[in-house]
Design an enzyme around this catalytic site. Structure first.
Site, PDB file in Angstrom:
ATOM      1  N   SER A  84      18.714 -14.809-105.878  1.00  0.00           N
ATOM      2  CA  SER A  84      19.255 -15.458-107.068  1.00  0.00           C
ATOM      3  C   SER A  84      20.548 -14.743-107.515  1.00  0.00           C
ATOM      4  O   SER A  84      21.494 -14.654-106.741  1.00  0.00           O
ATOM      5  CB  SER A  84      18.196 -15.497-108.166  1.00  0.00           C
ATOM      6  OG  SER A  84      18.530 -16.449-109.150  1.00  0.00           O
ATOM      7  N   ASP A 107      13.733 -25.755-104.695  1.00  0.00           N
ATOM      8  CA  ASP A 107      14.524 -24.948-105.621  1.00  0.00           C
ATOM      9  C   ASP A 107      15.680 -25.770-106.179  1.00  0.00           C
ATOM     10  O   ASP A 107      16.446 -26.384-105.427  1.00  0.00           O
ATOM     11  CB  ASP A 107      15.047 -23.711-104.880  1.00  0.00           C
ATOM     12  CG  ASP A 107      15.819 -22.752-105.765  1.00  0.00           C
ATOM     13  OD1 ASP A 107      15.857 -22.950-106.997  1.00  0.00           O
ATOM     14  OD2 ASP A 107      16.393 -21.792-105.217  1.00  0.00           O
ATOM     15  N   HIS A 133      11.953 -21.629-106.170  1.00  0.00           N
ATOM     16  CA  HIS A 133      12.887 -20.527-106.387  1.00  0.00           C
ATOM     17  C   HIS A 133      12.154 -19.177-106.426  1.00  0.00           C
ATOM     18  O   HIS A 133      11.150 -19.022-107.103  1.00  0.00           O
ATOM     19  CB  HIS A 133      13.641 -20.755-107.702  1.00  0.00           C
ATOM     20  CG  HIS A 133      14.782 -19.823-107.930  1.00  0.00           C
ATOM     21  ND1 HIS A 133      15.860 -19.725-107.078  1.00  0.00           N
ATOM     22  CD2 HIS A 133      15.022 -18.933-108.939  1.00  0.00           C
ATOM     23  CE1 HIS A 133      16.710 -18.833-107.547  1.00  0.00           C
ATOM     24  NE2 HIS A 133      16.223 -18.331-108.662  1.00  0.00           N
TER      25      HIS A 133
END
Length: 310
Positions: A154, A253, A284
């Site tokens: 991320s 995601d 995610h």
């Protein structure tokens, strides 16, 4: 005081600028061997502060060779997260065993108290620290700085990209970055993607916008270079020297589209090797929430294959 920004269960930002974070289960430091590795916490820069956690895989007594080193930057929208979180700890410890890499996981300063580019500065300084410590820290005695990988999930994937650029341009940093492993990287722009304007995307867009609003410099837009990778000022020669890149995306995601766009962007810029790997049926940062799942084990295997091929 009123709450002006919130990710329920993780962070609250109040009108006076104060911040409250809610930490999940964490793993405290220990030098004892566990599941084939040992780990300990280190201070990278006490003045900021920047800390880290080293994961050292157990190796046979007869082994005298050097080990690759992987530097990992956690995610959390630049505002939350820690290498001590249960999911990160177990994912990285297990990866150090599977890959036979020394892993250094970095705790950088968080926004909104420390807006970008502070996270980039802190994480780049961890590479400088490694260069200074490799001959004095016993746990780094087998670290091969000429075989280094940068990784993160991320926001940490975003950071790995920026740190790689700084390392590429450095004349003093004595490391060789062989590859980047970006897991569900977090990028954005003022221009919305098809997924972001689709019906039902409002909540995800609002949450992403909030984290960008908290993390980029005040007065900046989502076309800030750290958010929009297309705004990066890089020469053709620099792109040609860019390390090999593996981009890992998850089918479910919301950020998958941005990850695919990033991989295509690198290919169009002439980066020598770019791999795009998708996890079917996953969301995610599933590897953080489910560090022992079948999908996470497959991700670790794919990452090992990439590091061994570089």
């Amino acid at each position: 005081m009123s709450i002006v920004a919130e990710a329920p269960g993780y962070i609250q930002v109040f009108s006076d600028g104060s911040v409250k974070r809610f930490a999940p289960d964490i793993v405290h430091a220990s030098g004892q061997s566990f599941n084939g590795y040992k780990f300990k916490d280190v201070i990278i820069d006490p003045s900021k502060p920047i800390t880290g956690r080293i994961f050292l895989p157990d190796t046979p007594p007869s082994s005298s060779g050097q080990l690759p080193i992987l530097v990992y930057f956690h995610g959390g929208g630049f505002c939350i997260g820690s290498t001590t979180w249960f999911g990160y700890h177990h994912f990285l410890g297990d990866f150090s065993v599977a890959s036979q890499c020394i892993v250094v996981s970095v705790d950088y300063r968080l926004a909104p108290e420390n807006r970008l580019p502070v996270a980039y500065d802190d994480c780049y300084s961890s590479l400088e620290w490694l260069c200074h410590q490799v001959n004095s820290e016993p746990w780094l005695s087998k670290a091969n700085l000429r075989c280094m990988f940068l990784s993160g999930d991320s926001a940490g994937g975003n950071i790995a990209h920026q740190v790689a650029i700084r390392a590429l341009r450095s004349k003093a940093l004595d490391v060789k970055i062989k590859g980047l492993l970006l897991i569900h990287p977090y990028f954005g722009s003022e221009k919305r993607t098809q997924k972001e304007i689709a019906d039902g995307a409002e909540a995800d867009v609002e949450m992403n916008d909030m984290f960008w609003r908290l993390s980029i410099p005040e007065g900046s837009t989502r076309d800030y270079f750290g958010c929009n990778f297309e705004k990066q000022d890089m020469s053709v020669n620099e792109w040609n020297q860019f390390p090999a890149v593996a981009v890992y995306v998850a089918a479910l995601d919301f950020l998958k589209e941005r990850g695919v766009m990033y991989a295509e962007f690198l290919q169009n810029k002439g980066v020598t090797e770019v791999r795009l790997v998708e996890a079917k049926g996953e969301s995610h940062v599933y590897h953080v929430f489910y560090p022992e799942s079948v999908a996470t084990r497959l991700l670790q295997q794919q990452m090992c294959e990439f590091t061994r091929s570089c």
